[in-house]
Design a protein around this motif. Structure first.
Motif, PDB file in Angstrom:
ATOM      1  N   GLU A 342       0.813  -1.222   0.000  1.00  0.00           N
ATOM      2  CA  GLU A 342       0.000   0.000   0.000  1.00  0.00           C
ATOM      3  C   GLU A 342       0.840   1.263   0.000  1.00  0.00           C
ATOM      4  OE1 GLU A 342      -0.382  -2.543   1.936  1.00  0.00           O
ATOM      5  OE2 GLU A 342      -2.295  -3.401   1.299  1.00  0.00           O
ATOM      6  N   ARG A 343       2.122   1.155   0.406  1.00  0.00           N
ATOM      7  CA  ARG A 343       3.018   2.305   0.403  1.00  0.00           C
ATOM      8  C   ARG A 343       3.755   2.465  -0.921  1.00  0.00           C
ATOM      9  NH1 ARG A 343       1.562   5.894   3.313  1.00  0.00           N
ATOM     10  NH2 ARG A 343       3.644   6.814   3.144  1.00  0.00           N
ATOM     11  N   MET A 344       3.508   1.582  -1.868  1.00  0.00           N
ATOM     12  CA  MET A 344       4.168   1.663  -3.166  1.00  0.00           C
ATOM     13  C   MET A 344       3.523   2.782  -3.989  1.00  0.00           C
ATOM     14  SD  MET A 344       4.522  -1.246  -6.135  1.00  0.00           S
ATOM     15  CE  MET A 344       4.948  -2.495  -4.918  1.00  0.00           C
ATOM     16  N   ARG A 345       4.371   3.652  -4.570  1.00  0.00           N
ATOM     17  CA  ARG A 345       3.877   4.772  -5.362  1.00  0.00           C
ATOM     18  C   ARG A 345       4.448   4.788  -6.782  1.00  0.00           C
ATOM     19  NH1 ARG A 345       0.830   4.357  -2.141  1.00  0.00           N
ATOM     20  NH2 ARG A 345      -0.029   5.833  -0.647  1.00  0.00           N
ATOM     21  N   GLY A 346       5.042   3.703  -7.194  1.00  0.00           N
ATOM     22  CA  GLY A 346       5.566   3.649  -8.552  1.00  0.00           C
ATOM     23  C   GLY A 346       6.161   2.293  -8.837  1.00  0.00           C
ATOM     24  N   GLN A 347       6.174   1.924 -10.115  1.00  0.00           N
ATOM     25  CA  GLN A 347       6.775   0.676 -10.565  1.00  0.00           C
ATOM     26  C   GLN A 347       7.306   0.889 -11.979  1.00  0.00           C
ATOM     27  OE1 GLN A 347       3.817  -2.448 -11.026  1.00  0.00           O
ATOM     28  NE2 GLN A 347       2.148  -0.978 -10.887  1.00  0.00           N
ATOM     29  N   GLU A 348       8.472   0.326 -12.214  1.00  0.00           N
ATOM     30  CA  GLU A 348       9.111   0.532 -13.520  1.00  0.00           C
ATOM     31  C   GLU A 348       9.691  -0.785 -14.015  1.00  0.00           C
ATOM     32  OE1 GLU A 348      11.832   3.929 -15.464  1.00  0.00           O
ATOM     33  OE2 GLU A 348      12.766   2.863 -13.805  1.00  0.00           O
ATOM     34  N   TYR A 349       9.377  -1.110 -15.254  1.00  0.00           N
ATOM     35  CA  TYR A 349       9.889  -2.311 -15.911  1.00  0.00           C
ATOM     36  C   TYR A 349      10.253  -1.947 -17.344  1.00  0.00           C
ATOM     37  CZ  TYR A 349       6.542  -3.691 -12.283  1.00  0.00           C
ATOM     38  OH  TYR A 349       5.822  -3.768 -11.127  1.00  0.00           O
ATOM     39  N   ASP A 350      10.685  -2.970 -18.096  1.00  0.00           N
ATOM     40  CA  ASP A 350      10.932  -2.758 -19.514  1.00  0.00           C
ATOM     41  C   ASP A 350       9.610  -2.862 -20.270  1.00  0.00           C
ATOM     42  OD1 ASP A 350      10.376  -5.426 -19.440  1.00  0.00           O
ATOM     43  OD2 ASP A 350      12.413  -6.095 -19.868  1.00  0.00           O
ATOM     44  N   GLY A 351       9.684  -2.855 -21.573  1.00  0.00           N
ATOM     45  CA  GLY A 351       8.473  -2.839 -22.369  1.00  0.00           C
ATOM     46  C   GLY A 351       7.934  -4.189 -22.748  1.00  0.00           C
ATOM     47  N   ALA A 352       8.356  -5.260 -22.071  1.00  0.00           N
ATOM     48  CA  ALA A 352       7.864  -6.594 -22.407  1.00  0.00           C
ATOM     49  C   ALA A 352       6.384  -6.701 -22.070  1.00  0.00           C
ATOM     50  CB  ALA A 352       8.663  -7.664 -21.659  1.00  0.00           C
ATOM     51  N   SER A 353       5.694  -7.578 -22.793  1.00  0.00           N
ATOM     52  CA  SER A 353       4.247  -7.700 -22.619  1.00  0.00           C
ATOM     53  C   SER A 353       3.871  -8.230 -21.247  1.00  0.00           C
ATOM     54  CB  SER A 353       3.671  -8.612 -23.704  1.00  0.00           C
ATOM     55  OG  SER A 353       4.260  -9.912 -23.634  1.00  0.00           O
ATOM     56  N   ASN A 354       4.703  -9.124 -20.673  1.00  0.00           N
ATOM     57  CA  ASN A 354       4.379  -9.643 -19.343  1.00  0.00           C
ATOM     58  C   ASN A 354       4.550  -8.583 -18.258  1.00  0.00           C
ATOM     59  OD1 ASN A 354       7.185  -9.595 -19.638  1.00  0.00           O
ATOM     60  ND2 ASN A 354       7.474 -11.211 -18.139  1.00  0.00           N
ATOM     61  N   MET A 355       5.257  -7.498 -18.572  1.00  0.00           N
ATOM     62  CA  MET A 355       5.464  -6.426 -17.608  1.00  0.00           C
ATOM     63  C   MET A 355       4.447  -5.294 -17.771  1.00  0.00           C
ATOM     64  SD  MET A 355       7.985  -7.281 -15.690  1.00  0.00           S
ATOM     65  CE  MET A 355       9.562  -8.089 -15.543  1.00  0.00           C
ATOM     66  N   ARG A 356       4.282  -4.826 -18.991  1.00  0.00           N
ATOM     67  CA  ARG A 356       3.470  -3.636 -19.214  1.00  0.00           C
ATOM     68  C   ARG A 356       2.040  -3.951 -19.621  1.00  0.00           C
ATOM     69  NH1 ARG A 356       5.363  -0.503 -24.513  1.00  0.00           N
ATOM     70  NH2 ARG A 356       3.412   0.556 -23.994  1.00  0.00           N
ATOM     71  N   GLY A 357       1.641  -5.214 -19.636  1.00  0.00           N
ATOM     72  CA  GLY A 357       0.289  -5.570 -20.047  1.00  0.00           C
ATOM     73  C   GLY A 357      -0.760  -4.809 -19.262  1.00  0.00           C
ATOM     74  N   GLN A 358      -1.723  -4.241 -19.972  1.00  0.00           N
ATOM     75  CA  GLN A 358      -2.709  -3.381 -19.332  1.00  0.00           C
ATOM     76  C   GLN A 358      -3.692  -4.163 -18.480  1.00  0.00           C
ATOM     77  OE1 GLN A 358      -4.783  -0.929 -22.110  1.00  0.00           O
ATOM     78  NE2 GLN A 358      -5.923   0.222 -20.528  1.00  0.00           N
ATOM     79  N   TRP A 359      -3.953  -5.433 -18.819  1.00  0.00           N
ATOM     80  CA  TRP A 359      -4.945  -6.227 -18.101  1.00  0.00           C
ATOM     81  C   TRP A 359      -4.326  -7.311 -17.240  1.00  0.00           C
ATOM     82  CZ3 TRP A 359      -9.129  -3.555 -18.427  1.00  0.00           C
ATOM     83  CH2 TRP A 359      -9.418  -2.823 -19.585  1.00  0.00           C
ATOM     84  N   ASN A 360      -3.375  -8.045 -17.792  1.00  0.00           N
ATOM     85  CA  ASN A 360      -2.782  -9.167 -17.054  1.00  0.00           C
ATOM     86  C   ASN A 360      -1.285  -9.011 -16.838  1.00  0.00           C
ATOM     87  OD1 ASN A 360      -5.267 -10.602 -16.909  1.00  0.00           O
ATOM     88  ND2 ASN A 360      -4.969 -11.307 -19.022  1.00  0.00           N
ATOM     89  N   GLY A 361      -0.748  -7.855 -17.125  1.00  0.00           N
ATOM     90  CA  GLY A 361       0.675  -7.630 -16.907  1.00  0.00           C
ATOM     91  C   GLY A 361       1.011  -7.437 -15.441  1.00  0.00           C
ATOM     92  N   LEU A 362       2.313  -7.405 -15.160  1.00  0.00           N
ATOM     93  CA  LEU A 362       2.761  -7.239 -13.776  1.00  0.00           C
ATOM     94  C   LEU A 362       2.309  -5.900 -13.213  1.00  0.00           C
ATOM     95  CD1 LEU A 362       4.406  -8.315 -11.390  1.00  0.00           C
ATOM     96  CD2 LEU A 362       6.451  -7.333 -12.439  1.00  0.00           C
TER      97      LEU A 362
END
Length: 723
Positions: A342-362
């Protein structure tokens, strides 16, 4: 009336029985007790019926002989039944009743009861209250007299269990230690600790192939201890062969324990730095030398003193790289160290689909856990993808880089060809440049032109600066976009002059720009277009390359991310707080960080901003600040963070937003140095401990050997004493 109920007969029978018993008692008192060999079965005369008693034969002899019964015949009782069934007694004179020789009859046998002897407390030589309760001090039960052992045993059972209450329980020692031995033990372990620390800092191996005493190379750790002993006689007296055989402290298990203690101290230090503030996670995965998927976790946060930190926190082996698996492993690490999602205010990954997926990504899975953990695509990856995408869509540039890559691979594959390439003259290289003269010239100009240096500086800064904030990165991107736009509109003439100068310097033929352009494979197409050479290089190459880069740069950010960055830019202190806007700052706090600001705090924020606008931009120290991270530090150092608490909180939240995954790339570089092909069987925990000490060595330096010895001694019972 029968004979059995005649009162006179019964009275006479009772008198006869009393006289017989009286005679037996008198004989018993006058005779000695029988020995065990003289015991005979003497049946009681009252146990047999009267009918079985033989009567004396009638004779004219003296009456005294009629009363004598042969001692070999059993004496039969004249009465065998209870009183109510007493048979009739024959009217024989009382003096003529036969009496058994009962001088040796024992009264105990007669009464058929064993003798009862009572034992009182006077017969016992102890008192129950005086019994020793301590099991280590009391007298053993078998040491008491035989007749007292049962009583002692029952007394202890009655007293119940007992445990001595001591202030300090003595510990079992395998040897007698004193102050001199303690100092030797600490010096021996301290030598091992410093050796492990040095090897972890340098990313070197700990163990050797053969660590026996006769081996010429016993491994880096043992050899480093031997090297230290050469320059210190005190160390030489307590280590290796001079150490106790059961406490040498050079085994691989001890090395791993020491390294784990140091790594845990570094992790605890990072956790204490985060405290209760917000944080951001940077995650990426890569394969190690054993072809295992390793996931690195970086924490980005602002510490209590206003410094922006990016700390390597852990590396985890994952079975696969699906979003669900990565989300589960990251949550385990955060939960283990009491870092709330709950204290997390940001997350950054590369552009892979498993990371940036809008519905089922990380990023979508963590957004479900915390809707304010905003996802930011790595700026460095975006700039790299922009250049790659632009180069692939322009045919001449794509052909140039493809041929260049092939040439590099051919040359580097052979040492001979590589050597020939190093000694080659410029004329030999001109063949490649002549083949791709226009494309090479364009790329050389882009590399040398000052107007495009911001693009390289942005990528370089995003990769190398840990304290790079998102506003500074966005400013670099905006400067790059404006520079490229200016180059497209006004830079062609200057660019063409530099190309001609370069070609003349290297004796490269310059095609006539006014002639019609023709190419062997596109001759028919170009003839139909009737374009000149100058038009081809200016429009098809120069303009097209810049346009594709502009499109890629403008399309790499979502609308929500753009709005967040635009509102955050109002806090930018560059150019004397030129972009400062109270309404945008309040909208930023209200729309993107509602969980961190209550309604009352939002009103306080607006009030602070009014005072802040007339105070900070005119301060002699703060007006020279150019980045948001510098502003956060200066506000803390000038104690304005207490005056502007809401503004300071909002600045820290904006700084928490990530910029690039450069720290993760450095972590993977460290992993390749530590887990090499020769060390590909390294355990996962040992790898994680190695990496955090190797990467965060400035934190590990804060812990001396004495603190590590204290934790080492408290882990378990040791065979030697350290305190």
């Amino acid at each position: 009336m029968s004979d059995d109920s005649d009162p006179k007969r019964l009275s006479k029978k009772a008198k006869t029985l009393d006289s017989w018993l009286k005679k037996i008692r008198e004989d018993q008192n006058n005779s000695a007790p029988l020995t065990s060999s003289e015991h005979q079965h003497v049946p009681s005369p009252i146990l047999e019926p009267r009918e079985s008693v033989p009567s004396a034969p009638a004779s004219n002899t003296d009456s005294s002989h009629s009363t004598i019964i042969d001692e070999h015949h059993p004496v039969i009782s004249p009465i065998s039944e209870p009183r109510e069934f007493v048979p009739s007694v024959d009217p024989t004179p009382r003096d003529s009743i036969p009496t058994p020789p009962c001088s040796n009859i024992d009264s105990a046998l007669l009464n058929e009861q064993p003798p009862v002897t009572s034992q009182t407390h006077e017969d016992i030589d102890f008192v129950i209250g005086d019994l020793e309760r301590d099991p280590g001090k009391r007298v053993q039960i078998y040491e008491y007299p035989v007749n007292q052992q049962d009583h002692v045993r029952r007394s202890y059972i009655k007293l119940g269990p007992y445990q001595p209450k001591l202030f300090e329980y003595p510990r079992v020692r395998y040897e007698l230690t004193n102050k001199v031995e303690i100092l030797k033990n600490r010096l021996r372990l301290k030598t091992t600790i410093e050796s492990v620390r040095y090897l972890a800092y340098q990313g070197c191996a700990f163990r050797g192939h053969d660590e026996s005493v006769d081996s010429r190379n016993r491994g880096n750790c043992v050899e480093l201890i031997k090297h230290t002993a050469k320059f210190s006689p005190e160390v030489a007296k307590v280590v290796l062969e001079n150490a106790p055989k059961n406490a040498t402290y050079i085994s691989p298990r001890i090395q791993k324990q020491v390294l784990n203690i140091l790594a845990n101290k570094v992790r605890k230090h990072i956790r204490d730095e985060v405290g209760d503030s917000s944080f951001c996670i940077l995650v990426d995965e890569a394969q190690d030398s054993s072809h295992k998927e390793q996931m690195a976790i970086i924490l980005r946060f602002v510490d209590t003193e206003g410094f922006l930190r990016e700390r390597f926190f852990d590396i985890v082996t994952v079975e696969d790289t699906t979003a669900g698996t990565l989300h589960q492993e990251i949550s385990k690490v955060l939960l283990h160290h009491n870092l709330q999602v709950e204290r997390m205010r940001g997350q950054e990954y590369d552009g892979a689909s498993n990371m940036r997926g809008q519905w089922n990504g990380l990023q979508a899975l963590f957004m479900k856990d915390c809707s304010y953990a905003y996802y930011v695509h790595c700026f460095a990856h975006q700039l790299q993808l922009t250049l790659v995408s632009a180069s692939k869509k322009i045919d001449p540039i794509w052909e140039f880089f493809s041929s260049l890559s092939t040439i590099v691979n051919v040359i580097c594959a052979s040492p001979k060809r590589l050597s020939e390439f190093h000694v080659a003259q410029v004329t030999h290289i001109c063949d490649l440049i002549d083949k791709y003269d226009a494309t090479c010239t364009v790329l050389e100009f882009i590399m040398d032109d000052k107007s495009t240096e911001s693009l390289s500086a942005g990528a370089s800064g995003a990769y190398n600066a840990k304290s790079q904030d998102i506003l500074n990165a966005m400013n670099l991107v905006e400067v790059t976009v404006h520079s490229l736009q200016n180059l497209r509109e006004h830079g062609w003439e200057d660019f063409l002059e530099k190309v001609e100068s370069f070609c003349k310097q290297h004796d490269i033929d310059i095609p006539a720009m006014d002639c019609q352009y023709s190419a062997s494979r596109r001759r028919r197409y170009c003839q139909q277009r009737s374009i000149t050479t100058e038009h081809h290089y200016r429009v098809d190459v120069f303009y097209a390359a810049i346009d594709f880069q502009l499109v890629e740069l403008n399309g790499r950010f979502s609308e929500r991310a753009k709005e967040l960055l635009i509102l955050s830019s109002s806090l930018d202190p560059a150019d004397g707080f030129k972009a400062f806007n109270i309404d945008n700052i309040c909208t930023l706090a209200d729309k993107f960080y509602p969980q961190d600001f209550t309604r009352q705090e939002l009103h306080s924020l607006r009030s602070e901003l009014i005072i802040y606008e007339s105070d900070v931009p005119h301060d002699d120290v703060l007006k020279t600040v150019t980045t948001l991270s510098e502003l956060c530090r200066e506000i803390f150092e000038t104690t304005r963070s207490q005056r502007y608490q809401m503004i300071d909180r909002l600045i820290r939240l904006v700084l928490t937003l990530p910029v690039s995954t450069a720290t993760i790339e450095r972590a993977f570089s460290a992993m390749k140095r530590i887990k090499t092909i020769l060390r590909n069987k390294m355990e996962n925990d040992f790898l994680a401990d190695n990496m955090i000490v190797h990467i965060e060595k400035e934190l590990a330096e804060n812990y001396d050997a004495d603190s590590i010895i204290k934790d080492f001694a408290s882990m378990q019972d040791r065979r030697v004493q350290f305190e």
